[in-house]
Design an enzyme around this catalytic site. Structure first.
Site, PDB file in Angstrom:
ATOM      1  N   LYS A  42       1.148  -1.324   0.317  1.00  0.00           N
ATOM      2  CA  LYS A  42      -0.277  -0.169  -0.023  1.00  0.00           C
ATOM      3  C   LYS A  42       1.164   1.079  -0.146  1.00  0.00           C
ATOM      4  O   LYS A  42      -0.136   2.467  -0.199  1.00  0.00           O
ATOM      5  CB  LYS A  42      -1.053   0.279   1.241  1.00  0.00           C
ATOM      6  CG  LYS A  42      -1.967  -1.665   1.548  1.00  0.00           C
ATOM      7  CD  LYS A  42      -1.943  -1.396   2.906  1.00  0.00           C
ATOM      8  CE  LYS A  42      -2.919  -2.384   3.501  1.00  0.00           C
ATOM      9  NZ  LYS A  42      -3.164  -2.820   4.624  1.00  0.00           N
ATOM     10  N   GLY A  43       2.121   1.387   0.288  1.00  0.00           N
ATOM     11  CA  GLY A  43       3.533   2.124   0.942  1.00  0.00           C
ATOM     12  C   GLY A  43       3.185   3.150  -0.787  1.00  0.00           C
ATOM     13  O   GLY A  43       3.311   4.488  -0.300  1.00  0.00           O
ATOM     14  N   GLU A  98       6.957   2.431  -6.626  1.00  0.00           N
ATOM     15  CA  GLU A  98       7.298   2.185  -4.876  1.00  0.00           C
ATOM     16  C   GLU A  98       8.025   3.096  -3.664  1.00  0.00           C
ATOM     17  O   GLU A  98       8.459   4.256  -4.456  1.00  0.00           O
ATOM     18  CB  GLU A  98       8.533   1.931  -5.078  1.00  0.00           C
ATOM     19  CG  GLU A  98       8.151  -0.307  -4.371  1.00  0.00           C
ATOM     20  CD  GLU A  98       7.715  -0.655  -3.373  1.00  0.00           C
ATOM     21  OE1 GLU A  98       7.221   0.389  -3.003  1.00  0.00           O
ATOM     22  OE2 GLU A  98       8.115  -1.649  -2.690  1.00  0.00           O
ATOM     23  N   ASP A 102      14.857   0.311   0.198  1.00  0.00           N
ATOM     24  CA  ASP A 102      15.612  -0.393   0.995  1.00  0.00           C
ATOM     25  C   ASP A 102      16.897  -1.270   1.212  1.00  0.00           C
ATOM     26  O   ASP A 102      17.207  -0.848   0.344  1.00  0.00           O
ATOM     27  CB  ASP A 102      14.154  -0.713   2.690  1.00  0.00           C
ATOM     28  CG  ASP A 102      15.328  -0.826   3.567  1.00  0.00           C
ATOM     29  OD1 ASP A 102      16.266   0.112   3.646  1.00  0.00           O
ATOM     30  OD2 ASP A 102      14.460  -1.235   4.585  1.00  0.00           O
ATOM     31  N   LYS A 130      17.127   4.157   0.141  1.00  0.00           N
ATOM     32  CA  LYS A 130      17.775   4.451   1.370  1.00  0.00           C
ATOM     33  C   LYS A 130      19.197   3.303   0.921  1.00  0.00           C
ATOM     34  O   LYS A 130      19.077   2.333   1.504  1.00  0.00           O
ATOM     35  CB  LYS A 130      17.643   3.370   2.691  1.00  0.00           C
ATOM     36  CG  LYS A 130      16.768   4.008   3.392  1.00  0.00           C
ATOM     37  CD  LYS A 130      16.132   3.740   4.866  1.00  0.00           C
ATOM     38  CE  LYS A 130      15.248   3.867   5.802  1.00  0.00           C
ATOM     39  NZ  LYS A 130      14.793   2.554   6.404  1.00  0.00           N
ATOM     40  N   VAL A 152      11.709   5.599   8.498  1.00  0.00           N
ATOM     41  CA  VAL A 152      10.554   7.195   8.315  1.00  0.00           C
ATOM     42  C   VAL A 152       9.187   6.143   7.927  1.00  0.00           C
ATOM     43  O   VAL A 152       8.966   5.824   7.611  1.00  0.00           O
ATOM     44  CB  VAL A 152      11.220   8.122   6.998  1.00  0.00           C
ATOM     45  CG1 VAL A 152      12.336   8.382   7.141  1.00  0.00           C
ATOM     46  CG2 VAL A 152      11.131   7.337   5.163  1.00  0.00           C
ATOM     47  N   ASP A 158       4.286   3.220   6.019  1.00  0.00           N
ATOM     48  CA  ASP A 158       3.907   3.226   7.210  1.00  0.00           C
ATOM     49  C   ASP A 158       4.393   3.073   8.065  1.00  0.00           C
ATOM     50  O   ASP A 158       5.323   2.557   8.665  1.00  0.00           O
ATOM     51  CB  ASP A 158       2.854   1.950   7.247  1.00  0.00           C
ATOM     52  CG  ASP A 158       3.263   1.084   7.431  1.00  0.00           C
ATOM     53  OD1 ASP A 158       3.534   0.911   6.487  1.00  0.00           O
ATOM     54  OD2 ASP A 158       2.680  -0.125   7.723  1.00  0.00           O
ATOM     55  N   ARG A 164       0.029   6.728   7.476  1.00  0.00           N
ATOM     56  CA  ARG A 164       0.876   7.184   6.155  1.00  0.00           C
ATOM     57  C   ARG A 164       0.028   8.206   5.417  1.00  0.00           C
ATOM     58  O   ARG A 164       0.311   8.422   4.710  1.00  0.00           O
ATOM     59  CB  ARG A 164      -0.469   6.265   4.771  1.00  0.00           C
ATOM     60  CG  ARG A 164      -0.294   4.642   5.532  1.00  0.00           C
ATOM     61  CD  ARG A 164      -0.565   2.952   4.275  1.00  0.00           C
ATOM     62  NE  ARG A 164      -0.423   1.951   4.692  1.00  0.00           N
ATOM     63  CZ  ARG A 164       0.247   0.935   4.714  1.00  0.00           C
ATOM     64  NH1 ARG A 164       1.441   1.966   3.983  1.00  0.00           N
ATOM     65  NH2 ARG A 164       0.605  -0.345   5.308  1.00  0.00           N
TER      66      ARG A 164
HETATM   67  P1  IMP Z   1      13.179  -3.699   1.026  1.00  0.00           P
HETATM   68  O1  IMP Z   1      12.584  -4.688   0.994  1.00  0.00           O
HETATM   69  O2  IMP Z   1      13.868  -4.271   2.096  1.00  0.00           O
HETATM   70  O3  IMP Z   1      13.658  -2.984  -0.293  1.00  0.00           O
HETATM   71  O4  IMP Z   1      11.895  -3.062   1.480  1.00  0.00           O
HETATM   72  C1  IMP Z   1      10.915  -2.479   0.992  1.00  0.00           C
HETATM   73  C2  IMP Z   1       9.672  -1.821   2.071  1.00  0.00           C
HETATM   74  O5  IMP Z   1       9.836  -1.934   2.959  1.00  0.00           O
HETATM   75  C3  IMP Z   1       9.344  -1.086   1.384  1.00  0.00           C
HETATM   76  O6  IMP Z   1       8.295  -0.547  -0.069  1.00  0.00           O
HETATM   77  C4  IMP Z   1       8.481  -0.186   2.731  1.00  0.00           C
HETATM   78  O7  IMP Z   1       7.107  -0.844   2.592  1.00  0.00           O
HETATM   79  C5  IMP Z   1       9.623  -0.958   3.555  1.00  0.00           C
HETATM   80  N1  IMP Z   1      10.257  -0.061   4.386  1.00  0.00           N
HETATM   81  C6  IMP Z   1      11.693   0.002   3.965  1.00  0.00           C
HETATM   82  N2  IMP Z   1      11.833   1.235   4.945  1.00  0.00           N
HETATM   83  C7  IMP Z   1      10.977   2.276   5.383  1.00  0.00           C
HETATM   84  C8  IMP Z   1      10.683   2.641   6.682  1.00  0.00           C
HETATM   85  O8  IMP Z   1      11.570   3.138   6.477  1.00  0.00           O
HETATM   86  N3  IMP Z   1       9.621   3.563   7.027  1.00  0.00           N
HETATM   87  C9  IMP Z   1       8.633   2.193   6.000  1.00  0.00           C
HETATM   88  N4  IMP Z   1       8.677   1.260   5.317  1.00  0.00           N
HETATM   89  C10 IMP Z   1       9.650   0.708   4.926  1.00  0.00           C
HETATM   90 MG    MG Z   2       5.366  -0.579   3.983  1.00  0.00          MG
END
Ligand code: IMP
Ligand code: MG
Length: 178
Positions: A42-43, A98, A102, A130, A152, A158, A164
């Site tokens: 949902k982000g 997206e 992260d 990030k 964040v 969220d 959100r």
């Molecule tokens: P990844 O698979 O680690 O790249 O994570 C991606 C998902 O993690 C994003 O779509 C977010 O939903 C969540 N996420 C990563 N970092 C944050 C943050 O700082 N705040 C909130 N959600 C995050």
């Molecule tokens: Mg999320």
């Protein structure tokens, strides 16, 4: 809600300016293409709805929902499809929209899965990046803001499904999640 925020990292005005820029870039780059914006729920809904209106060329949209984080702040390494796309993407020029890149686990999984459906191309647009946290090699093609390794919330992002609806990107006070 505001009392849980330590600092504002990206203001509402900064976001609005950047989203316009990204929309203009995409509109320029995809003029002769078959653009499909894929929002990861949902982000990215808040970002998607603003970005979509900043794109001035014909565009289709679709949504997909996956889970990688559960309700917490750390990656579980598990990516599960909760809702798939409604339409086939064969021949489309897909941009995955997206909220944040992260570790990269979620996006690398989604890219691999969508690649197998024979789109004409796939690129990535994330509001935030990030880079310090990357554990797999994924790069974003259209990026709003590079941010430090802080958790964040806001503008779609969220913590435990909260925050959100904040109109800016803020750093959550660590005592809220620790
Ligand atoms: P990844 O698979 O680690 O790249 O994570 C991606 C998902 O993690 C994003 O779509 C977010 O939903 C969540 N996420 C990563 N970092 C944050 C943050 O700082 N705040 C909130 N959600 C995050
Ligand atoms: Mg999320």
């Amino acid at each position: 809600m505001l009392e849980d925020i330590q600092e504002v990292l990206v203001t509402q005005e900064q976001i609005a300016g950047k989203v316009k820029e990204l929309g203009a870039l995409i509109s320029r780059d995809y003029q002769q293409k078959n653009l499909l914006l894929v929002s990861i729920l949902k982000g990215s809904v808040v970002f998607m709805s603003d970005l979509l209106r900043a794109v001035t060329i014909p565009a289709r949209i679709d949504f997909m929902s996956v889970s990688s984080y559960g309700a917490g702040v750390k990656t579980s390494g598990v990516v599960k499809i909760i809702k798939d796309l409604d339409m086939p993407i064969e021949g489309f020029d897909v941009i995955i929209v997206e909220d944040i890149l992260d570790s990269g686990l979620t996006l690398s999984y989604i890219i691999e899965m969508l690649q197998s459906r024979d789109p004409h191309s796939i690129k990535i647009c994330t509001l935030l990046d990030k880079p310090e946290r990357r554990s797999v090699d994924v790069k974003t093609d259209y990026c709003g803001f590079v941010i430090p390794d802080k958790f964040v919330v806001g503008y779609g992002l969220d913590y435990s499904e909260k925050y959100r609806n904040l109109p800016f990107i803020g750093v959550l006070k660590p005592e809220i999640y620790s």
